[in-house]
Each structure stands twice: as structure tokens, then as C-alpha cells.
Design an enzyme around this catalytic site. Structure first.
Site, PDB file in Angstrom:
ATOM      1  CG  HIS A   1      26.942 -20.926  -0.315  1.00 35.06           C
ATOM      2  ND1 HIS A   1      26.816 -22.270  -0.055  1.00 35.06           N
ATOM      3  CD2 HIS A   1      26.163 -20.705  -1.403  1.00 35.06           C
ATOM      4  CE1 HIS A   1      25.999 -22.821  -0.920  1.00 35.06           C
ATOM      5  NE2 HIS A   1      25.579 -21.903  -1.743  1.00 35.06           N
TER       6      HIS A   1
ATOM      7  CB  CYS B   1      26.897 -24.108  -6.509  1.00 37.23           C
ATOM      8  SG  CYS B   1      25.108 -24.178  -6.554  1.00 37.23           S
TER       9      CYS B   1
ATOM     10  CG  HIS C   1      25.406 -18.795  -5.387  1.00 43.19           C
ATOM     11  ND1 HIS C   1      26.568 -19.524  -5.389  1.00 43.19           N
ATOM     12  CD2 HIS C   1      24.481 -19.594  -4.795  1.00 43.19           C
ATOM     13  CE1 HIS C   1      26.358 -20.716  -4.854  1.00 43.19           C
ATOM     14  NE2 HIS C   1      25.101 -20.784  -4.471  1.00 43.19           N
TER      15      HIS C   1
ATOM     16  CG  HIS D   1      21.128 -20.363  -1.489  1.00 41.53           C
ATOM     17  ND1 HIS D   1      20.493 -20.805  -2.632  1.00 41.53           N
ATOM     18  CD2 HIS D   1      22.405 -20.784  -1.595  1.00 41.53           C
ATOM     19  CE1 HIS D   1      21.344 -21.479  -3.377  1.00 41.53           C
ATOM     20  NE2 HIS D   1      22.528 -21.486  -2.782  1.00 41.53           N
TER      21      HIS D   1
ATOM     22  CG  ASP E   1      20.006 -12.274   8.291  1.00 45.43           C
ATOM     23  OD1 ASP E   1      19.774 -12.755   7.160  1.00 45.43           O
ATOM     24  OD2 ASP E   1      19.349 -11.329   8.778  1.00 45.43           O
ATOM     25  CG  HIS E   2      21.610  -9.483   5.321  1.00 47.06           C
ATOM     26  ND1 HIS E   2      20.514 -10.073   5.877  1.00 47.06           N
ATOM     27  CD2 HIS E   2      21.140  -8.694   4.333  1.00 47.06           C
ATOM     28  CE1 HIS E   2      19.429  -9.656   5.272  1.00 47.06           C
ATOM     29  NE2 HIS E   2      19.773  -8.824   4.315  1.00 47.06           N
TER      30      HIS E   2
ATOM     31  CD  GLU F   1      21.711 -24.579  -0.800  1.00 46.01           C
ATOM     32  OE1 GLU F   1      22.798 -24.425  -0.264  1.00 46.01           O
ATOM     33  OE2 GLU F   1      21.509 -25.415  -1.703  1.00 46.01           O
TER      34      GLU F   1
HETATM   35 NI    NI Z   1      24.292 -22.279  -3.345  1.00 51.04          NI
END
Ligand code: NI
Length: 140
Positions: free
Chosen positions: A14, A33, A39, A41, A79-80, A126
Site C-alpha cells: 500500500h 509511507c 511498500h 507489511h 493477500d499479496h 500492521e
Molecule cells: Ni505502510
């Protein structure tokens, strides 16, 4: 009442970026961010239900079934993937951990509430040091 929690994990990309702000303002508020090239998580999702143990099974909710529901309704959709682009229930929202937890609550609730069982809490990590909890407060 007794509480039952199922933990599932997912990885997602995200960025935090407010389209109404300048590049500079985004960098100031969101720091790294806001990085244009995303990037990721490793999220950890705790889904907590509350209810009374069934006289037939001793379960509030079948934990295997709960895992299957969380996987189908949430994990398979995030996911992914990229939370800003790929996830229908995050469209038009800032992809903060808070907004993600609220969206997960809204998605899951109709699938897990039956026979007196209620969704109690969505807790979403997160990072190892940042998490949020949502209890579905109507005032939000
Ligand atoms: Ni982030």
C-alpha cells in the site's frame, strides 16, 4: 459470554497518500509511507467472536469454519495484493491500518453473526509495534 479469537496473516502492499494534498504535504504527514512505488507489511489479523458455548459442541463457533470464512471473505481478497488498487472494499479509502480494520469488520460481520454469536473485535497488526482494535462502535 465467552470470547473466541482466530488469527490469520496476510502480506499486502500500500501507500498512504491523500490525493487532495501536495506531494510535499503528503511527505510531511506520511513520510516514507507516501512512497510512490509502494511498500509492504506483514499484517496479522485477530478476529474475536463472542457468544455462549453450544451444548452440542462446546464451541462458540467452529474455529476451523471461522478460519475458512476469514480466508474466503478477507485473506483471499488482500493477500499479496495492493490495498490501494486491488481491493474492492478499500476503494476510495486511505489504506491506514485503522480504515482497513473497519472495512474488515464491515465485510466479515454478516458472515459470522448467527445463532447468538456476535463479532466482538477486529484487531489488526500492521507491524510488530503498531496495531489497531475496532469494536464496531456505531458512533463512527
Ligand atoms: Ni505502510
Amino acid at each position: 459470554m465467552i470470547y473466541l479469537t482466530r488469527i490469520e496473516r496476510f502480506n499486502a502492499a500500500h501507500k498512504l497518500y491523500n490525493e487532495n494534498w501536495s506531494e510535499e504535504q503528503n511527505r510531511e504527514v506520511f513520510g516514507k509511507c507516501s512512497n510512490a512505488n509502494w511498500h509492504g507489511h506483514n499484517y496479522e489479523l485477530h478476529v474475536t467472536l463472542k457468544g455462549r458455548p453450544s451444548p452440542d459442541t462446546g464451541f462458540v463457533f467452529n474455529a476451523k469454519e471461522l478460519g475458512d470464512i476469514v480466508k474466503e471473505v478477507i485473506i483471499d481478497k488482500v493477500d499479496h495484493l495492493n490495498l490501494n488498487i486491488d481491493v474492492d472494499f478499500m476503494k476510495g479509502k486511505l489504506t491506514s491500518v485503522e480504515n482497513l480494520a473497519i472495512a474488515i469488520w464491515d465485510e466479515l460481520k454478516p458472515h459470522v453473526e448467527k445463532d447468538g454469536v456476535r463479532l466482538h473485535c477486529i484487531k489488526l497488526y500492521e507491524t510488530a509495534t503498531i496495531y489497531t482494535e475496532y469494536y464496531g462502535e456505531a458512533s463512527l
